[in-house]
Write an enzyme that holds these catalytic residues in place. Sequence first.
Site: not given
Length: 405
Positions: A74, A171-172, A186, A278, A310, A334-335
């Site tokens: 990704d 999506i938030e 994200h 990231h 996140p 990254h989280g």
Amino acid sequence: MSIEAMTKIDNLKSWTSGVDIDWESVNQLRNIARLPILAGHVAVMPDVHLGKGATVGSVIPTKAAIIPAAVGVDIGCGMIALRTELKANDLPDSLARLRSRIEARVPVGFNHHDAPVNPLHDGLRGRGLVNAGKQLSARYDDLSIMERIGKFDHQRVSRQLGTLGGGNHFIELCLDESNDVWVMLHSGSRNIGKTIGECAIHMARKIAEAKETHLKDKDLAWLDEGTVEFNMYIEGLRWAQDYAAHNRALMMHAVLLALREEFGREVATFEGAINCHHNYANVEEHFGQQVWVTRKGAVSARNGELGIIPGSMGAKSYIVRGKGNEDAYCSCSHGAGRRLSRGAAKRAYTLADLEAQTAGVECRKDEGVLDEIPGAYKDIDTVMAAQTDLVEVVHALKQVMCIKG
């Protein structure tokens, strides 16, 4: 032996105090740290966990070479966040209708748009997005790695721009400490990034086999600068990273349109949006030399640079400012990082657990997202406490709505 003790022996530096790390991840890190192409130590972030090829939550400097599997499939996956003009009390009691509006504009999972998105139809920052899309399209036509990929659905590339995907992509809507409403999402480079990544990993493996390079993990095979395969990959890598950033921008555009539709006015502009990768690689200077820095689940955190860390569907997230810690190659986590694999999470938790852990959040609460339950992730506050010398917190965000594929 703790990872702190282990790092004194191996070529590793870690920011993992108080964070649980499994030994499979430790051994994977050791394999990376012993590679002959390494141009320094491996920096280990507090969200570290086992990955394919390379450990998620690692920063890997290499000299005159790059490991495609360390970047992953990704390519350019990352985050974008934007503070709106809305306040918490502007939001309706139920966010179900707004969630539906967004889902109608942003395809999720394996879905894609029926035709390429044209932001000019809807205004906002349409012209800039259209120009960026045209540049991506022109560069795509010249990608030499497509010769190695062969038969491919080229129309899918443009139709997947502005789409979320599945897994841990989301999506938030979030609220910060001042009750300001934020949009945060994200996602990455979708199927085309996956295809480029898989092709490069295959090329690297074939070269390693031909050279009879001894590797403890065949996914750690690399491409050397100056080779045709390296040049093909780097061209595709840079394009896919730009594709991922553009994909996130188009989705942000769509969410802002849904908000305008819901509230009858524009509630934000793109100015001030934070858009960061990231999963990516870039040439940077560290310790006096130019090296390839691969961040596998890590965010650039140069001095003063804003980033996004996140949590999970039911935990806090953070907007952070980098401190430029050179030992970490100016990086941060990254989280939160996974604590349980997807299969283990499904075995450990029930839908009742998911309902309880996402209480107060407008989101899916079904079997399809059970593996994304907050309990499958490390405690985000523990992760943040382990990296206080990497970043400072600018805003703490708590989600009130979450969309997953």
